[in-house]
Design a protein around this motif. Structure first.
Motif, PDB file in Angstrom:
ATOM      1  N   SER A 594       1.095  -1.242   0.008  1.00  8.64           N
ATOM      2  CA  SER A 594       0.128   0.089  -0.205  1.00  8.64           C
ATOM      3  C   SER A 594       1.356   1.094   0.261  1.00  8.64           C
ATOM      4  O   SER A 594       0.292   2.538  -0.013  1.00  8.64           O
ATOM      5  N   ARG A 595       2.047   1.058   0.472  1.00 10.98           N
ATOM      6  CA  ARG A 595       2.983   2.065   0.649  1.00 10.98           C
ATOM      7  C   ARG A 595       3.906   2.282  -0.817  1.00 10.98           C
ATOM      8  O   ARG A 595       3.674   3.789  -1.002  1.00 10.98           O
ATOM      9  N   THR A 596       4.344   1.461  -1.968  1.00  8.55           N
ATOM     10  CA  THR A 596       4.744   1.351  -2.646  1.00  8.55           C
ATOM     11  C   THR A 596       4.479   2.874  -3.594  1.00  8.55           C
ATOM     12  O   THR A 596       4.901   3.087  -3.902  1.00  8.55           O
ATOM     13  N   SER A 653      20.958   1.355 -12.179  1.00  8.01           N
ATOM     14  CA  SER A 653      21.760   0.879 -11.779  1.00  8.01           C
ATOM     15  C   SER A 653      21.693   1.244 -10.276  1.00  8.01           C
ATOM     16  O   SER A 653      22.104  -0.273  -9.215  1.00  8.01           O
ATOM     17  N   VAL A 654      21.506   2.343  -9.327  1.00  7.11           N
ATOM     18  CA  VAL A 654      20.992   2.315  -8.012  1.00  7.11           C
ATOM     19  C   VAL A 654      19.729   1.406  -7.728  1.00  7.11           C
ATOM     20  O   VAL A 654      19.844   1.077  -6.181  1.00  7.11           O
ATOM     21  N   PHE A 655      18.708   1.519  -8.441  1.00  9.71           N
ATOM     22  CA  PHE A 655      17.882   1.271  -8.178  1.00  9.71           C
ATOM     23  C   PHE A 655      17.348  -0.659  -7.860  1.00  9.71           C
ATOM     24  O   PHE A 655      16.462  -0.784  -7.445  1.00  9.71           O
ATOM     25  N   ARG A 663      13.125  -8.032   0.675  1.00  6.56           N
ATOM     26  CA  ARG A 663      11.611  -7.624   1.219  1.00  6.56           C
ATOM     27  C   ARG A 663      10.895  -6.714   0.248  1.00  6.56           C
ATOM     28  O   ARG A 663      11.426  -6.526  -1.036  1.00  6.56           O
ATOM     29  N   ILE A 664       9.684  -7.767   0.130  1.00  6.88           N
ATOM     30  CA  ILE A 664       8.639  -7.684  -1.429  1.00  6.88           C
ATOM     31  C   ILE A 664       8.708  -6.187  -1.497  1.00  6.88           C
ATOM     32  O   ILE A 664       8.469  -5.131  -2.530  1.00  6.88           O
ATOM     33  N   GLU A 665       8.079  -5.463  -0.288  1.00 11.61           N
ATOM     34  CA  GLU A 665       8.724  -3.949  -0.765  1.00 11.61           C
ATOM     35  C   GLU A 665       9.440  -3.252  -1.301  1.00 11.61           C
ATOM     36  O   GLU A 665       9.622  -2.244  -2.444  1.00 11.61           O
ATOM     37  N   MET A 666      10.697  -3.593  -0.559  1.00  9.02           N
ATOM     38  CA  MET A 666      11.581  -2.458  -1.222  1.00  9.02           C
ATOM     39  C   MET A 666      12.310  -3.500  -2.159  1.00  9.02           C
ATOM     40  O   MET A 666      12.473  -2.597  -3.483  1.00  9.02           O
ATOM     41  N   LYS A 667      11.982  -4.438  -3.345  1.00  8.92           N
ATOM     42  CA  LYS A 667      11.644  -5.693  -4.616  1.00  8.92           C
ATOM     43  C   LYS A 667      10.597  -3.993  -5.511  1.00  8.92           C
ATOM     44  O   LYS A 667      11.072  -3.857  -6.648  1.00  8.92           O
TER      45      LYS A 667
END
Length: 727
Positions: A594-596, A653-655, A663-667
């Motif tokens: 929900s935050r993504t 490259s950074v992202f 962690r799925i939200e970071m992915k």
């Protein structure tokens, strides 16, 4: 001298002519930031900071009446082989945990699962959830000791505290690994772009120093905007690397371009001043745009978004300051050493290399400019096709089932819930008024036999000491984000609870993981339109201030929204399906965090405006030299294409490095930003922007075409005569 010399030029001139003082000043500034942050510490958000909606009201009722459920850890004992008896191990666990008093305040008797293959022992800790995170290591050590004594059994510990500590530790390790991947990859890309070790290393060092300084400032700022946890630090690093390297890239490229125009006869100090007049101004405008876009996250009135916005704005502004001060000083001090031997040899062999590169991009743009309407329609169709899946986006909140099973406490939680459905998420029902326990007793009876509620235990109300408030936990045998869990909440709030309290004249509220997620999503849905309006208006203001053209401001805002919607569409395609699971290393949950989407929106609008300002600035420079707008579009985009492409590759490259955080939200954040940056650089800037500006022609600059750049003076290094600075 006609016209006032811009502050970016004056600052660059002083730093370039006093490089030692500028570098020392930057180091002192960083030391003060880091020292102040260390001295002030970080103000962690309290539980009250996270209360939202009815769930938050229920949490407040529980806290004020002393009914907040205490932290509980569960030890699961399973027979790993036939004939193994878990009773002895369960008894040893009880003895060891009881000996941990006062950290442990209660150890319940073992409870056997329905199939008889497992036992669970509930261990109640002192204090609250934050205290439990500090105390849980002692419990984990005792569980490990019992496990070592009973190899024939599977003995695991899980609970909110152990999961939280393990997830944060794992994210910290993954972030370090991400840094180890991102930094050398960024350096290699810059080395390919610049052909010199120094030129490649300086942007990385500037980005890292901006990150370090902003972390210190973030500690100070947390006393105004409380820290919400590790997500903010990840965002600071991600954005710090992106903008820090980008701003250095813009500056370095322009310095080299100015020297190339004079065949290398222009001094580095003079080239730095020229870059300050052009790229320096673009960096300031870009930093303002990124900061204002991120400031829109404050509109959410949410501690998580506020902390991320604070850290991200700080790292952006620190990167801007570094780009305008220490970067010109270093470039002027190092001088020819920034070029590198390979570049000097290449320039000697091919002095027209930069011009040929521009010609290449001009050739690529030729079909777009020849058929601008067709190109624009094609670009819009592609944009719409990629954005369309966003219409079916489903949002969910992060919970225990969203964390990776590679974390032992998470895997143990999954097994615990399979054996004991009542150990999963639960609705926490608060009632305040006369005889609240009787009301909750009727509610508990109404849930018996209902498949939407766990049936392996009998819920019993807890009454506060004042006798006027009571709490009932109603476990749900489904995952927090499942349709069944949401249905159970709707039935509880809409049917069962109103029926139980009918005529009782009491106050009620429902909390718990499920209710908290639903209320959080509703809060976001209510606030999101205001965020979009704020950020869009901020982008309009920045674009208008940069170019004095409402047409370009509206066009830039439209392109920003196009990048965002494409990112949302790709997020939906990737994470609501299963086709990319093996490719990206995740297990699809059928929804997007929900935050993504909102984080992607805030970051992307800033970065997209960054590109827009840089590219259109180059087009405007050509117009001010008297070039017709249609030709200026080609000149500006071709002249900036290598920089934009290099910046896009670095950002990707950074992202993309954040895909390695388990962690799925970071992915999701990594995929959304990576896809949008690529789309922005390839489709928006190379197809839609030039075709739209070609169709608009001179109307781009309404109400007034930019006039010639006012003459400005800069003093060439080593010379005493002022000379005009080209735009």
């Amino acid at each position: 001298m006609s016209g006032r010399v811009p502050v970016t030029v004056r600052t660059a001139r002083w730093c370039a002519t006093h490089p030692g003082k500028a570098v020392v000043g930057w180091l002192v500034f960083l030391a003060l930031c880091i020292g102040a942050g260390a001295a002030a510490g970080t103000n962690k958000g309290t539980f009250e900071d996270f209360w939202i909606g009815e769930a938050g009201r229920a949490e407040a009722m529980a806290a004020h009446s002393g009914l907040t459920p205490p932290p509980v850890e569960q030890v699961l004992v399973e027979a790993a082989a036939k004939g193994a008896r878990p009773e002895a191990a369960a008894g040893e666990i009880r003895r060891r945990m009881t000996a941990l008093a006062p950290v442990v305040v209660d150890v319940a008797a073992p409870v056997r699962s329905a199939d008889g293959s497992a036992l669970r022992i509930a261990v109640t800790l002192r204090g609250d959830r934050e205290t439990a995170k500090k105390d849980v290591d002692a419990l984990l050590a005792e569980t490990a000791a019992v496990r070592a004594d009973h190899p024939e059994l599977r003995i695991e510990q899980t609970g909110s505290a152990s999961i939280s500590v393990a997830v944060n530790d794992k994210q910290g390790q993954d972030l370090q690994r991400t840094e180890m991947i991102s930094l050398p990859v960024t350096f290699l890309i810059l080395f390919v772009v610049f052909g010199a070790v120094l030129a490649a290393g300086i942007p990385v060092l500037l980005a890292l120093s901006a990150f370090a300084g902003s972390v210190g400032l973030y500690g100070l700022a947390s006393w105004v905007f409380p820290d919400a946890g590790g997500a903010a630090l990840s965002a600071i690093f991600m954005l710090g690397m992106a903008v820090g390297v980008d701003y250095s890239l813009f500056y370095l490229k322009r310095v080299r371009e100015e020297r190339a125009r004079t065949g290398g006869t222009l001094s580095h100090t003079a080239a730095v001043e020229l870059a300050a007049a052009t790229s320096g101004r673009a960096v300031v405008d870009s930093g303002l745009a990124v900061s204002l876009a991120l400031a829109g996250l404050y509109v959410m009135d949410d501690v998580i978004f506020s902390s991320i916005a604070t850290g991200s704005i700080l790292v952006t502004l620190v990167a801007v300051v570094g780009s305008l001060t220490v970067l010109p000083a270093v470039l002027a001090k190092l001088g020819p050493r920034m070029d590198g031997r390979r570049l000097r040899r290449r320039a000697a062999r091919n002095p027209q290399g930069a011009r040929q590169e521009g010609r290449l991009w001009a050739a690529l743009l030729r079909p777009v400019m020849r058929r601008p309407l067709l190109a624009l329609v094609s670009g819009v169709v592609v944009t719409a096709a990629l954005a369309a899946p966003a219409l079916g986006m489903k949002l969910g909140t992060e919970g225990k089932e969203t964390f990776p099973d590679s974390i032992p406490a998470v895997a143990a939680y999954d097994r615990l819930v399979r054996h004991f459905p009542s150990a999963g998420p639960a609705h926490l029902v608060l009632v305040r008024g006369d005889d609240p326990a009787a009301v909750l007793g009727r509610l508990a009876a109404a849930t018996r036999g209902d498949a939407l509620f766990a049936q392996d235990t009998v819920p019993v109300p807890r009454t506060a000491p004042d006798g006027r408030t009571a709490l009932l936990a109603l476990p749900v045998p489904y995952a927090q984000n499942s349709a069944e869990a949401t249905e159970s909440l709707a039935k509880l709030r809409g049917e069962l609870l109103p029926a139980a309290v009918a005529g009782a004249g009491v106050e009620t509220a429902v909390s718990g993981e499920i209710a908290g997620g639903v209320d959080y999503a509703a809060h976001q849905e209510k606030r999101l339109p205001w965020v979009i309006v704020f950020v869009s208006l901020a982008g309009l203001v920045v674009m208008y201030a940069a170019f004095r053209s409402p047409v370009l401001a509206l066009l830039g805002t439209a392109l920003n929204l196009a990048a965002v919607t494409v990112s949302w569409g790709i997020l939906t395609l990737v994470f609501q399906g299963t086709w990319a699971e093996g490719l990206l290393g995740f297990e699809s949950l059928g929804f997007v965090g929900s935050r993504t989407p909102l984080l992607v929106f805030g970051i992307l609008v800033g970065l997209s405006t960054d590109y827009q300002i840089f590219v259109v600035s180059r087009i405007r420079e050509a117009v001010r030299r008297g070039v017709p707008t249609r030709t200026a579009v080609v000149d500006g985009i071709a002249g900036s294409a290598s920089v934009v492409t290099s910046a896009a590759v670095i950002m990707v490259s950074v992202f993309a490095a954040f895909l390695f955080i388990d962690r799925i939200e970071m992915k999701q954040l990594a995929v959304g930003l990576t896809a949008a940056v690529l789309f922005d650089a390839i489709v928006l800037r190379a197809v839609i922007l030039p075709s739209a500006m070609a169709l608009l022609g001179e109307r781009c600059w309404w109400p007034r075409r930019p006039g010639a750049e006012p003459a400005r003076e800069a003093v060439a290094a080593g010379g005493g005569r002022p000379r005009p600075v080209r735009a």
